[in-house]
Design a protein around this motif. Sequence first.
Motif, PDB file in Angstrom:
ATOM      1  N   TYR A 191     -21.559  -2.865  21.006  1.00 56.02           N
ATOM      2  CA  TYR A 191     -21.126  -4.118  20.383  1.00 56.02           C
ATOM      3  C   TYR A 191     -20.037  -3.898  19.342  1.00 56.02           C
ATOM      4  O   TYR A 191     -19.230  -4.794  19.093  1.00 56.02           O
ATOM      5  N   GLY A 192     -19.995  -2.712  18.733  1.00 57.33           N
ATOM      6  CA  GLY A 192     -18.865  -2.395  17.871  1.00 57.33           C
ATOM      7  C   GLY A 192     -17.580  -2.275  18.671  1.00 57.33           C
ATOM      8  O   GLY A 192     -16.520  -2.751  18.254  1.00 57.33           O
ATOM      9  N   LEU A 193     -17.686  -1.634  19.843  1.00 56.04           N
ATOM     10  CA  LEU A 193     -16.527  -1.525  20.722  1.00 56.04           C
ATOM     11  C   LEU A 193     -16.096  -2.895  21.241  1.00 56.04           C
ATOM     12  O   LEU A 193     -14.898  -3.188  21.338  1.00 56.04           O
ATOM     13  N   LEU A 194     -17.068  -3.762  21.568  1.00 57.35           N
ATOM     14  CA  LEU A 194     -16.742  -5.117  22.006  1.00 57.35           C
ATOM     15  C   LEU A 194     -15.971  -5.864  20.925  1.00 57.35           C
ATOM     16  O   LEU A 194     -14.950  -6.515  21.201  1.00 57.35           O
ATOM     17  N   GLY A 195     -16.436  -5.772  19.681  1.00 58.71           N
ATOM     18  CA  GLY A 195     -15.732  -6.434  18.590  1.00 58.71           C
ATOM     19  C   GLY A 195     -14.337  -5.878  18.381  1.00 58.71           C
ATOM     20  O   GLY A 195     -13.380  -6.631  18.183  1.00 58.71           O
ATOM     21  N   ALA A 196     -14.205  -4.540  18.453  1.00 53.26           N
ATOM     22  CA  ALA A 196     -12.890  -3.923  18.261  1.00 53.26           C
ATOM     23  C   ALA A 196     -11.922  -4.320  19.368  1.00 53.26           C
ATOM     24  O   ALA A 196     -10.734  -4.570  19.112  1.00 53.26           O
ATOM     25  N   VAL A 197     -12.409  -4.385  20.612  1.00 57.21           N
ATOM     26  CA  VAL A 197     -11.541  -4.750  21.730  1.00 57.21           C
ATOM     27  C   VAL A 197     -11.131  -6.214  21.633  1.00 57.21           C
ATOM     28  O   VAL A 197      -9.960  -6.560  21.847  1.00 57.21           O
ATOM     29  N   LEU A 198     -12.078  -7.105  21.314  1.00 66.38           N
ATOM     30  CA  LEU A 198     -11.724  -8.515  21.159  1.00 66.38           C
ATOM     31  C   LEU A 198     -10.693  -8.713  20.057  1.00 66.38           C
ATOM     32  O   LEU A 198      -9.737  -9.478  20.207  1.00 66.38           O
ATOM     33  N   LEU A 199     -10.867  -8.008  18.955  1.00 63.76           N
ATOM     34  CA  LEU A 199      -9.923  -8.112  17.853  1.00 63.76           C
ATOM     35  C   LEU A 199      -8.565  -7.539  18.244  1.00 63.76           C
ATOM     36  O   LEU A 199      -7.526  -8.189  18.072  1.00 63.76           O
ATOM     37  N   GLY A 200      -8.566  -6.316  18.789  1.00 58.01           N
ATOM     38  CA  GLY A 200      -7.311  -5.662  19.115  1.00 58.01           C
ATOM     39  C   GLY A 200      -6.554  -6.352  20.241  1.00 58.01           C
ATOM     40  O   GLY A 200      -5.351  -6.602  20.128  1.00 58.01           O
ATOM     41  N   VAL A 201      -7.254  -6.675  21.335  1.00 58.62           N
ATOM     42  CA  VAL A 201      -6.601  -7.328  22.463  1.00 58.62           C
ATOM     43  C   VAL A 201      -6.161  -8.743  22.085  1.00 58.62           C
ATOM     44  O   VAL A 201      -5.101  -9.215  22.527  1.00 58.62           O
ATOM     45  N   GLY A 202      -6.966  -9.419  21.255  1.00 64.31           N
ATOM     46  CA  GLY A 202      -6.576 -10.753  20.814  1.00 64.31           C
ATOM     47  C   GLY A 202      -5.275 -10.738  20.028  1.00 64.31           C
ATOM     48  O   GLY A 202      -4.371 -11.544  20.277  1.00 64.31           O
ATOM     49  N   LEU A 203      -5.156  -9.813  19.075  1.00 66.74           N
ATOM     50  CA  LEU A 203      -3.913  -9.709  18.303  1.00 66.74           C
ATOM     51  C   LEU A 203      -2.749  -9.261  19.179  1.00 66.74           C
ATOM     52  O   LEU A 203      -1.617  -9.739  19.028  1.00 66.74           O
ATOM     53  N   TYR A 204      -3.029  -8.368  20.114  1.00 64.01           N
ATOM     54  CA  TYR A 204      -1.989  -7.896  21.034  1.00 64.01           C
ATOM     55  C   TYR A 204      -1.491  -9.031  21.926  1.00 64.01           C
ATOM     56  O   TYR A 204      -0.286  -9.208  22.117  1.00 64.01           O
ATOM     57  N   ASN A 205      -2.422  -9.815  22.472  1.00 64.84           N
ATOM     58  CA  ASN A 205      -2.027 -10.928  23.331  1.00 64.84           C
ATOM     59  C   ASN A 205      -1.261 -11.993  22.554  1.00 64.84           C
ATOM     60  O   ASN A 205      -0.299 -12.589  23.065  1.00 64.84           O
ATOM     61  N   HIS A 206      -1.705 -12.264  21.320  1.00 65.08           N
ATOM     62  CA  HIS A 206      -0.990 -13.240  20.501  1.00 65.08           C
ATOM     63  C   HIS A 206       0.435 -12.764  20.227  1.00 65.08           C
ATOM     64  O   HIS A 206       1.392 -13.551  20.329  1.00 65.08           O
TER      65      HIS A 206
END
Length: 226
Positions: A191-206
């Motif tokens: 779940y830490g990895l899930l949070g990091a990926v959502l945060l990182g990919v979200g900022l990257y996609n934006h």
Amino acid sequence: MSSAEARASDPPRSPEQVWFFTQYYHQLKGLCYAPAGGLLLLGVLGGLLVRPQILIYGAPLGAFALLVLTSPWVWYMHRRYESTYGRVRNREGPGSPLGTPNVFSAWIFVPLLTGSFCWIALITFYIPQHTPLGDNHFLVFFPGWLLIVASLPAPLPRLRWTYATTGALLFLAPLLPLITTNMVLVQAVNYGLLGAVLLGVGLYNHRLLVSTLGPIHDTREVSADE
């Protein structure tokens, strides 16, 4: 020079790029889900510091609760994106001028679907029967599968590598109980990895969307211009 004039002077996009940004427009609205990923990551780190045992059963409940609690923010940012870039509806037919990259042929789709079913069976039936942890990693596995699928039609190599690598991390993370019986470590990594990926990919996609279509307008500026 205005942002519209600057975008007009850019070189034309390839059909693959146009198709990709049209097909995955809603997923590229990264600020809709990046805050949920950041909060989930902070929650996991806080749980490790305060009471690690709560992560065993509290991590999946916390992840689901964050999805519900951040829904007003998702709605707000969705409106912000639409007020700037407009609406995109995926209604492509066989004769669509955009075209569809031929990446989901049977030689790719069938092995991908078969592997996904095998993976689901592994984390749904085998791991709960042979480890102390039940099946609660669907929220981790599913976004990883979506990222791997999105990497196939990505028009640029860096996009393919970014989505495929982060998707593979989430795809492999639920197998951690086969290596260790430390359930706190398993939940923290998943779940830490899930949070990091959502945060990182979200900022990257934006950032990807903004660099392609221009910055998001302030709602006050939009209303004043109107």
